[in-house]
Each structure stands twice: as structure tokens, then as C-alpha cells.
Design a protein around this motif. Structure first.
Motif, short mmCIF file in Angstrom:
data_model
loop_
_atom_site.label_atom_id
_atom_site.label_comp_id
_atom_site.label_asym_id
_atom_site.label_seq_id
_atom_site.Cartn_x
_atom_site.Cartn_y
_atom_site.Cartn_z
N ILE A 8 38.57 16.59 -15.45
CA ILE A 8 37.42 16.39 -15.36
C ILE A 8 36.85 16.53 -16.89
CG2 ILE A 8 35.02 16.75 -14.52
CD1 ILE A 8 36.46 17.60 -12.11
N ILE A 68 30.04 18.69 -10.61
CA ILE A 68 29.78 17.13 -10.53
C ILE A 68 29.55 16.79 -9.27
CG2 ILE A 68 31.39 15.31 -10.75
CD1 ILE A 68 31.56 16.92 -13.31
N VAL A 69 28.63 15.89 -9.22
CA VAL A 69 27.80 15.45 -8.26
C VAL A 69 28.14 13.86 -8.23
CG1 VAL A 69 25.52 14.94 -9.30
CG2 VAL A 69 25.69 15.29 -6.81
N LYS A 70 28.19 13.18 -7.05
CA LYS A 70 28.66 11.72 -6.61
C LYS A 70 27.64 11.52 -5.65
CE LYS A 70 33.39 12.31 -8.16
NZ LYS A 70 34.84 11.96 -7.95
N ASP A 101 28.06 12.96 -1.68
CA ASP A 101 28.21 14.37 -1.51
C ASP A 101 27.47 14.88 -0.68
OD1 ASP A 101 30.28 13.94 -3.41
OD2 ASP A 101 29.23 15.08 -4.95
N GLN A 143 27.86 6.59 -11.00
CA GLN A 143 28.58 7.09 -10.03
C GLN A 143 28.95 8.31 -9.75
OE1 GLN A 143 29.47 4.81 -7.26
NE2 GLN A 143 27.67 3.63 -8.49
N GLU A 144 28.73 9.06 -11.12
CA GLU A 144 29.06 10.71 -11.09
C GLU A 144 28.11 11.07 -11.97
OE1 GLU A 144 32.90 11.75 -11.30
OE2 GLU A 144 33.05 11.24 -13.64
N PHE A 149 27.64 14.91 -14.62
CA PHE A 149 28.22 16.10 -15.03
C PHE A 149 27.26 16.83 -15.94
CE2 PHE A 149 29.89 12.68 -17.50
CZ PHE A 149 29.47 12.91 -18.66
N HIS A 199 26.48 22.23 -3.18
CA HIS A 199 27.32 21.49 -2.43
C HIS A 199 27.45 22.34 -0.98
CE1 HIS A 199 29.91 18.93 -5.73
NE2 HIS A 199 28.99 18.17 -5.03
#
Length: 558
Positions: A8, A267-269, A272, A296-297, A299, A322
Motif C-alpha cells: 500500500i 485506507i477507505v474505499k 467499505d 476509488q480509494e 489514504f 471500519h
């Protein structure tokens, strides 16, 4: 770091390169007085062609003013911009400078080296990725070197460059360099400094600052500037545990509700599953919105707007995590405090605790120990003075997400604010939460009277107030109120107010309360009072209180 985290981090670096967005490196310089911090920064700017013509002209003019025309430029003047600092020949405030190279953008924090400016150094280091610790090659590792290294470790900086400066004054000796390197590594063996690099240099002459030195062919490492350009900082981010503090709820129309903030970790998408704390409501990420369009993501440390699939109640101060990794909230935790106020810490006093976008009332309910920043030794203490550091217990009025600072610099740090003056009095770094269910069980006393008293900043004592019944009782209640407001633990024994079973033995009751660490105020006859104060009906009440407090201090009871 896990293999997934490394992948990542590589993706983050690739993203920045692809979008021509240079990575920002924040670093600070610290060291003993006259180690050459300001000169080093001036040399970095000068040799990397980052000085404007008017700045260069101003330095030449200053050189001429002090009678050094034609001599080597004093590059420290680029940083020591305050006239008072120039006159004293020292750096007092934290001076920030900005520059960039083809590879990176930089923000430099030049911090003072004096012990009385520990708070300034902590402030400068709090947002940095890397620390440059300067050591004078003539003197080696000094007390201030150790103190600065400890603070760097305390504040969780992952990278440390030890710049052994003024090598020209020791004839560029490799033996001297190796000796200082060995001394430093021996001292820092017990500190949390995971990445230490050493660079021998001369800031005044320019050796190994930007260009390799012709005088130190034995040194095979990189010059300082190249080290700054190549150090890997993307991998320092926690990309496994999502923390998104909501700073602002954006609702420009009825069709859009977005939650704005800076991603501090994880990381968020889209898609989620996320949970909002402290409410515990859950939903899924619908989109990640930025000025340049949807992503799309995302960080850390991106500033983004999240939209969710469900309309749930979210406000400033909430934190999105999350759903499969929900941390526990708590209202009690241990933290390292750096005290920044002229007035000492008052245990039990209510302060505002500000953590990112939220704040709540709380108090410092215990000081575990004070840390000597010069020797790293710990000592018992009932308070913290300006620039002192200690491990303390914080108790809040409501639960918060209390992350360990070492793993979560964003959500693991906070400031303490005086509610009356609105001044920032301390900076804190969370160590661990205190779960009551995890407490050990004991079958014998674990806390003695001295420890109890010390936690309130006092010595246990019985204070007998003499005088007429009205005057003595008035002084007792007034003094109790004044001591309570200053965070002391006080008990009162008023003649005639004790239960009948205890009224015949007031001395025994007073002794019992004293053994529990309290200051006991009484107007009854006590066999062995520690202090006797005479109440005066003719004096103004405030004068009597001030006089009584003075007597308590003279006896070292508070």
C-alpha cells in the motif's frame, strides 16, 4: 510492518508520482546551543539554490553592518529572523522555513536548544516525520543531546539523522566520528528510535550538506540533502486501521450530505462497511469526493469528503472507523503530558481536553511519575511545572476514542486547555486506556498515606483553627473552599457536628483522616495538631485566608 502495508505504501508513492504531487517531508533540527542548527538550515537553502536574491542581499548587508564585509556569509541569519534572537546569538522561538527540490517539498522547524524551551521543541516536533539532531564534533554527546533524543522518541518520530557538525574543527577525523556514533548508539539503545542515520558534516564550510565532502573520503554514505530526499516516510503511515475524524458536515442542498475531514490513518474505499463513533451507527461508503473528482480509494493524510449510503446522525467530532475493527471507547487513560504553562498543573481541576475535532471536560486525576528529560529517571511528584514531562492519568466526563499515540499520532494526541483563560497548558500523548475490569485484586493495602497526599499536592496534616466559634468556623469553611478549588483534598471536623459515638474522641478521628492523606481542618481541641492558626474576627475574611495559606506553605503542607 506487514507485507500488505508495504504494498500500500508503494501504491501511495506511485500515486504521488503519477499526479506530480511532491511528497511533503516535515523535519526539525535540534541540538545544544551553538551546535549550528541555524547555520545548517541556511547552508541547505544556500547550496540547494533556495535563497532569493533579496534574502542574499540582506545577509550581505547584515555582514557588512557588523563589520564582516567580505568574509564568509553568516547563513544562520536566514533562520534567526527575530532581531532579539540575533542580538542574543540564540534561537528562542520555533522558526519554520519552506523549500523544495525536484524530489520533495520540505518544511523545516528550527527549534531552540535550551531546556527552558522544551515546550517549543515539543510543539515543533509534533507534526514532523524526521528529526536532525546536531552534535558538535568537539564535544560529542551532551546532556541536551540526550534530552532532545528522548523528546524525539517520546513524540514518535520514526526517522533520526544525527548530524555530527563542525568536523572541520576536529580535522575531519574519522576516529572522532566513530567515537561519537558509538556513544550515541549506546545512549539510545533503550529509546524508541527505529531508524538512525549518521552524517559527518561542516555546515559552515558546506561539507556533506548538499555536496559530498572532499575532506572525508572515508565516509561512504549520502550527503544530508540526499538523505532527506530519499528517506522513506510513506511507510510510516498506519494504513491498516481506519480513523476519519469528521471536521465538517457539508450539505449544500437536499440531495447531498458529505462528511469532510482529513484521513489520519487507514485506507477507505467505496463499499467499505463503516461505523460512526461514539454513536455506533453503521453504514457503507457511497463515494469519496474531492475537488478533482471522485476517488476509488483514499489514504492518509488526504483531505476528503465521504458520502454514505444511509442517512445517519453524524456531526463534527465523530470518528468513522471500519465496522470489522471497532476500537473501544473509554473515559480514563494514561498519557504523557508536556506541561506548557507558567502555572503548575493542578490535580483534580477541570480542564478542556481537545482531541482533533472534539473536546470534552476532564481532569488530571493522578500523576504516576515525573520524567527527568536529561537523565530519563522517574520521580514521584504531585504537580508538573513549566516544561516538565510526566505520565498522568486523565479522567473525562464522557468516553472518547483513546488510541495509543505510537500507533495513531492523529487520534492519540490531544491538548489541555484552561477553561478560564483559554490558554493551551499542556500537550498530551495517550499511552493506554485504563479499563476498570482489568484491575488486579489485592488482599493488602497498596497505597499509603504519603502517596495519597502526594497525589493531591499536599502533606497530610491536622490544622487546628482557634478563636471564637463563629470566627473559627468561618475561617474553616472559607479555607476549605480555597483549598478545594486548588485541587487539594480537605476534611473538616467542626465542634459539635460529630456523631455522638465519635464526639468524645476527635483526636482519633482527625488521626484517621490524616492517615488517609487528607488536610484536616478542625476547631476542636486536638492532642497533636501539625499547625495551629488563630482566627481573627477583626480581619477581613480574604486577608485571613491568604495568611492561612501562607502559613500552610511555610510548613510545606501545600
Amino acid at each position: 510492518m506487514s507485507h500488505q502495508s508495504e504494498l500500500i505504501s508503494t501504491d501511495i508513492e506511485a500515486y504521488l508520482h503519477q499526479h506530480e504531487n511532491k511528497e511533503l517531508l516535515r523535519f526539525l533540527t535540534c541540538g545544544s546551543v551553538d551546535d549550528g542548527k541555524s547555520t545548517l538550515i541556511g547552508r541547505l537553502l544556500h547550496d540547494s539554490k533556495m535563497i532569493y536574491e533579496d534574502q542574499l542581499a540582506a545577509i550581505k548587508s547584515e555582514n557588512a553592518r557588523v563589520g564582516n564585509a567580505g568574509e564568509e556569509l553568516d547563513l544562520a541569519l536566514l533562520v534567526d529572523g527575530l532581531q532579539a534572537e540575533r542580538e542574543q546569538g540564540i534561537t528562542i522561538d520555533v522558526a519554520y522555513r519552506y523549500f523544495s527540490t525536484a524530489e520533495r517539498k520540505f518544511i523545516i522547524a528550527d527549534t531552540p536548544g535550551h531546556e527552558q524551551y522544551t515546550r517549543n521543541m515539543a510543539t515543533g516536533a509534533s507534526t514532523c516525520d524526521l528529526a536532525i539532531i546536531l552534535i558538535d564534533a568537539r564535544y560529542g554527546v551532551q546532556v541536551q543531546t540526550k534530552r532532545h533524543s528522548f523528546i524525539v522518541s517520546l513524540l514518535g518520530l520514526k526517522h533520526t539523522i544525527v548530524a555530527i557538525n563542525k568536523m572541520d574543527l576536529v580535522e575531519f577525523s574519522e576516529a572522532r566520528y566513530e567515537q561519537i556514533k558509538a556513544d550515541y548508539l549506546a545512549f539510545t539503545a533503550d529509546l524508541d528510535l527505529p531508524d538512525i542515520q549518521f552524517v559527518p558534516l561542516s555546515a559552515l564550510k558546506g561539507d556533506n550538506v548538499v555536496n559530498p565532502s572532499e575532506h572525508m573520503s572515508w565516509y561512504t554514505g549520502l550527503p544530508l540533502m540526499e538523505t532527506l530526499n530519499t528517506v522513506k516516510i510513506a511507510r510510516d503511515k498506519n494504513v491498516e486501521d481506519l480513523r476519519f475524524p469528521v471536521q465538517y458536515v457539508n450539505r449544500p442542498n437536499l440531495d447531498f450530505r458529505g462528511y469532510c475531514g482529513t484521513l489520519t490513518s487507514g485506507i477507505v474505499k467505496p463499499g467499505d462497511a463503516v461505523t460512526v463513533l461514539p454513536s455506533g451507527k453503521s453504514s457503507r461508503v457511497k463515494s469519496i469526493v474531492t475537488f478533482d473528482g471522485e476517488l476509488q480509494e483514499a489514504f492518509p493524510p488526504m483531505s476528503i469528503t465521504l458520502t454514505l449510503e444511509d442517512e445517519i446522525d453524524i456531526s463534527r467530532g465523530d470518528i468513522i472507523v471500519h465496522s470489522q475493527n471497532i476500537p473501544k471507547a473509554t473515559n480514563r487513560f494514561d498519557a504523557t503530558l508536556v506541561w506548557m504553562d507558567e502555572k503548575p498543573l493542578a490535580q483534580g481541576k477541570t480542564y478542556d481536553i481537545k482531541l482533533l475535532t472534539s473536546h470534552t471536560a476532564g481532569a488530571i486525576t493522578a500523576i504516576r511519575h515525573k520524567i527527568d528529560v536529561n537523565t530519563l529517571e522517574t520521580a514521584q511528584s504531585s504537580t508538573l511545572e513549566l516544561n516538565e514531562i510526566g505520565r498522568c492519568e486523565i479522567t473525562l466526563e464522557r468516553p472518547i476514542l483513546a488510541d495509543n499515540y505510537k500507533a495513531f499520532r492523529g487520534t492519540g494526541s490531544f491538548i489541555v486547555v484552561d477553561r478560564l483563560s483559554n490558554a493551551t497548558v499542556a500537550a498530551g500523548m495517550i499511552i493506554e486506556s485504563n479499563d476498570d475490569n482489568q484491575q488486579a485484586l489485592f488482599t493488602a493495602p497498596q497505597v499509603d498515606a504519603a502517596q495519597k497526599a502526594r497525589s493531591f499536592g499536599q502533606q497530610a496534616a491536622v490544622i487546628q483553627i482557634c478563636g471564637s466559634a463563629t470566627a473559627a468556623q468561618t475561617l474553616i469553611y472559607s479555607l476549605e473552599n480555597a483549598l478545594f478549588k486548588s485541587g487539594r483534598a480537605v476534611a473538616t471536623l467542626i465542634n459539635g457536628a460529630l456523631p455522638s459515638t465519635l464526639s468524645e474522641q476527635p483526636s482519633a478521628v482527625a488521626t484517621l483522616l490524616k492517615q488517609n492523606g487528607l488536610l484536616v481542618l478542625t476547631n476542636t481541641d486536638i492532642d497533636s495538631a501539625d499547625l495551629i492558626i488563630q482566627a481573627d474576627e477583626q480581619s477581613q475574611n480574604s486577608d485571613q485566608i491568604n495568611l492561612a495559606i501562607k502559613q500552610l506553605r511555610e510548613k510545606n503542607l501545600i
